[in-house]
Design an enzyme around this catalytic site. Structure first.
Site, PDB file in Angstrom:
ATOM      1  N   ASP A   7       0.868  -1.172   0.000  1.00 24.52           N
ATOM      2  CA  ASP A   7       0.000   0.000   0.000  1.00 24.52           C
ATOM      3  C   ASP A   7       0.905   1.221   0.000  1.00 24.52           C
ATOM      4  OD1 ASP A   7      -2.171   1.734   0.215  1.00 24.52           O
ATOM      5  OD2 ASP A   7      -2.207   1.600   2.396  1.00 24.52           O
ATOM      6  N   GLU A  67      -1.348  -1.505  -4.713  1.00 25.34           N
ATOM      7  CA  GLU A  67      -2.562  -0.726  -4.905  1.00 25.34           C
ATOM      8  C   GLU A  67      -2.350   0.274  -6.034  1.00 25.34           C
ATOM      9  OE1 GLU A  67      -5.682   0.555  -1.802  1.00 25.34           O
ATOM     10  OE2 GLU A  67      -4.263   2.222  -1.959  1.00 25.34           O
ATOM     11  N   ASP A 140      -2.052   1.113   7.140  1.00 24.86           N
ATOM     12  CA  ASP A 140      -1.327   0.929   5.870  1.00 24.86           C
ATOM     13  C   ASP A 140      -0.869  -0.523   5.708  1.00 24.86           C
ATOM     14  OD1 ASP A 140      -0.905   3.978   5.063  1.00 24.86           O
ATOM     15  OD2 ASP A 140      -0.501   3.746   7.196  1.00 24.86           O
TER      16      ASP A 140
END
Length: 163
Positions: A7, A67, A140
């Site tokens: 992420d 992501e 995160d």
């Protein structure tokens, strides 16, 4: 198969590694790279790159899922996020790992079943799916585990149907 989820973020980049063991998903490792208060942006990118490479070397995931960019109203933030994503992709590519990309909507649909789920809902499902005693922190790192879970499900479907 061992999958690493990332992420990306310029302030905090989360990472998480999952693998399937006897038909169940298991967390292998998770963490985050946080920017230091007075660290310039190039130094942040270097720290993120080094931490991701070290994690790939230590935990040897076969594939990496990152992501993808989402809509951002602030162009400067979007550029920094894009640069951080680039460093994450480069770390995986330099370690000869295939890279898959998923939007936040795809990740939430895969993990929670609802594309507009909030961080707490994602965290609850990641905790349940990985059979963890406590929710993974920070968010995160939890999001990175969700990305790895999403890729595990998606890759298994693609292999099954040879997509």
């Amino acid at each position: 198969m061992r999958i690493m989820g990332i992420d990306p973020g310029s302030q905090c980049t989360g990472f998480g590694i999952v693998e399937e063991q006897k038909g169940k998903l298991v967390s292998v490792h998770w963490g985050a790279v946080r920017a230091k208060a007075k660290q310039g942006f190039p130094e942040r990118l270097k720290s993120i790159y080094q931490a991701l490479v070290e994690t790939i070397q230590e935990f040897t995931p076969e594939e990496v899922a990152i992501e993808d960019l989402f809509f951002a109203s602030n162009a400067k933030s979007a550029l920094k996020l894009g640069q951080t994503r680039g460093v994450a992709i480069l770390a995986a590519a330099n370690m000869d790992r295939p890279v898959a990309e998923y939007t936040p909507l795809e990740v939430k649909q895969s993990v929670v079943g609802y594309g507009r789920a909030d961080k707490v809902q994602v965290q609850a499902m990641v905790t349940r799916l990985l059979n963890l005693k406590t929710p993974p922190q920070p968010f995160d790192a939890c999001d990175a585990l969700a990305i790895a879970i999403c890729h595990t499900h998606s890759a298994a479907t693609k292999r099954k149907y040879k997509i």
